[in-house]
Write an enzyme that holds these catalytic residues in place. Structure first.
Site, mmCIF file in Angstrom:
data_model
loop_
_atom_site.group_PDB
_atom_site.id
_atom_site.type_symbol
_atom_site.label_atom_id
_atom_site.label_comp_id
_atom_site.label_asym_id
_atom_site.label_seq_id
_atom_site.Cartn_x
_atom_site.Cartn_y
_atom_site.Cartn_z
ATOM 1 N N ILE A 131 -28.230 32.715 29.050
ATOM 2 C CA ILE A 131 -28.263 31.360 29.625
ATOM 3 C C ILE A 131 -29.263 30.498 28.847
ATOM 4 C CG2 ILE A 131 -28.694 29.995 31.700
ATOM 5 C CD1 ILE A 131 -28.453 32.574 33.331
ATOM 6 N N ASP A 196 -39.629 43.260 35.671
ATOM 7 C CA ASP A 196 -38.916 42.435 34.684
ATOM 8 C C ASP A 196 -38.795 40.985 35.189
ATOM 9 O OD1 ASP A 196 -36.960 42.294 32.276
ATOM 10 O OD2 ASP A 196 -35.746 41.562 33.947
ATOM 11 N N LYS A 200 -40.407 37.345 33.760
ATOM 12 C CA LYS A 200 -39.591 36.157 33.486
ATOM 13 C C LYS A 200 -40.087 34.945 34.275
ATOM 14 C CE LYS A 200 -35.545 38.932 32.287
ATOM 15 N NZ LYS A 200 -34.383 39.648 32.828
HETATM 16 N N1 HSE Z 1 -32.824 44.534 32.287
HETATM 17 C C1 HSE Z 1 -32.746 43.121 32.184
HETATM 18 C C2 HSE Z 1 -31.877 42.604 33.320
HETATM 19 C C3 HSE Z 1 -32.153 42.772 30.864
HETATM 20 O O1 HSE Z 1 -31.188 43.416 33.937
HETATM 21 O O2 HSE Z 1 -31.890 41.415 33.623
HETATM 22 C C4 HSE Z 1 -32.164 41.305 30.546
HETATM 23 O O3 HSE Z 1 -33.461 40.795 30.502
#
Ligand code: HSE
Length: 399
Positions: A131, A196, A200
């Site tokens: 995106i 994760d 972000k």
């Molecule tokens: N493991 C990450 C996800 C990969 O599932 O969003 C993309 O950043």
């Protein structure tokens, strides 16, 4: 002829080689110049790959080759990815990356090194997979103050939650399938524990505020304790459970968090399923805008990496600077106890609430009672959980 090196020939690295090769003609036409991949750094051999001849094991071959001016880092993990990126920037090479772990932990330093060396450090692929969101935030929303970011930022967990909701799949089965499809990080904890998504959201919060918060310092919850009862309650309340990263930027400071949330059906994030990501941004001039698309996967993520490579090549002779972030200090952050949002309490028996709590919706299932309340602070929600600790089954934030 521009010479490119790829660091890491895993899912995204091999996808990047594929995109650069498959679409080479149209990209070169758009750029008005030619490029080639000169090296691919990996410790493994890839005898079957059409790129096998480009593979090198020694990073110094790339670092010491003055012909290489663009390096795409897709190794994952902090080390040696950070060390290699830093060395390339110091050597006057542009670096692009999909590595949110490195950007969220070392972004301030790496952007500064890039600036000092007259090169760029770009990371469109680090958030939202394919995106376009980082460049639009920097460019197209540049006339706005961004006040709020709220999004589904992890494709793997969204895939798992969708399978649990729609197919009644167990958490473990859905995770296994996500790993087979190449969505999950090598260590699934980064996905399922919200790490994760935390990386972000701090990157997006930094784009909005100029201050990079350490991802380890924000409140982060994952999805591994979500049960099928929770998904049934969500359905009964007209919601979907989504792992949400949110950041709030105000005169009082910055607040960012990651947690599963009950998302009402009228909110567009509730309808973003499978590996897709969606990011809602509130900005003071344009209002609310939404970014939507494939949030993980080989070619979508590679598409964003190559967008950065194209950006670097297109502006190689210009003075375009890389972004300027500062590390957030405690004074930049708001007190998390005062963060306020709607809540859902799921309990094994009927609950009664104090007069200052407004219950806006209830649901009764065979095995549980559920209450959706008007916004409560963290401190208020914790008090309610504590007072009813013998009957509370789970508590969710809600959008
Ligand atoms: N493991 C990450 C996800 C990969 O599932 O969003 C993309 O950043």
């Amino acid at each position: 002829m521009i010479k490119i090196a790829i660091l890491g020939f895993g899912v995204v690295g091999s996808g990047t080689a594929e995109v650069l090769t498959e679409n080479q003609k149209i990209i070169e036409e758009r750029l008005g110049c030619e490029y080639s991949i000169k090296y691919i750094l990996d410790l493994r051999d890839f005898p079957e790959s059409p790129f096998a001849d480009l593979v090198v094991r020694d990073f110094n071959v790339i670092l010491n080759d003055p012909e290489v001016t663009v390096v795409a880092e897709m190794m994952g993990g902090s080390h040696p990815a950070y060390d290699f990126s830093k060395a390339c920037l110091e050597a006057g090479k542009n670096v692009v990356t999909s590595n949110k772990e490195v950007v969220s932990n070392f972004g301030v330093e790496l952007c500064e090194i890039a600036r000092k060396n007259g090169v760029r450090y770009l990371f469109e692929a680090s958030v939202g997979g394919g995106i376009p969101v980082i460049r639009p935030m920097l460019n197209d929303l540049a006339s706005n103050k961004i006040t709020k970011i709220c999004g589904i930022l992890n494709g793997t967990t969204n895939y798992i939650l969708t399978k649990m909701r729609d197919e009644g799949a167990s958490f473990a089965d859905a995770l296994g399938e996500a790993q087979r499809l190449g969505y999950a990080e090598a260590n699934p904890s980064a996905d399922v524990d919200g790490i994760d998504a935390a990386r972000k959201i701090v990157i997006l919060a930094a784009l909005a505020s100029g201050k990079l918060i350490s991802p380890k310092s924000i409140h982060t919850e994952g999805i591994s304790s979500i049960s099928l009862l929770d998904t049934k309650v969500a359905e009964a309340l007209g919601c979907s459970i989504k792992l949400i990263g949110q950041a709030h930027v105000s005169a009082d400071g910055l607040c960012a968090l990651v947690s599963p949330c009950m998302v009402p059906k009228h909110n567009p994030l509730s309808r973003i399923d499978d590996v897709f990501n969606g990011i809602l941004i509130d900005a003071n001039m344009v209002g609310e805008v939404m970014f939507y698309g494939p949030g993980a996967g080989k070619l979508p993520t590679a598409s964003a990496v190559v967008a950065d490579i194209i950006d670097v090549i297109a502006h190689m002779d210009s003075e375009l600077k890389t972004i300027n972030w500062e590390e957030a200090v405690p004074a930049d952050l708001t007190d998390f106890d005062s963060f306020s949002c709607a809540r859902v309490f799921i309990a094994s028996e009927a609950l009664s609430f104090a007069d200052d709590v407004t219950v806006v919706k209830t649901a009764q299932l065979d095995e549980a009672f559920a209450y959706l309340t008007a916004p409560l602070t963290e401190a208020q929600a914790n008090d309610i959980s504590q007072t009813n600790k013998n009957s509370i089954i789970s508590v969710f934030r809600a959008l």
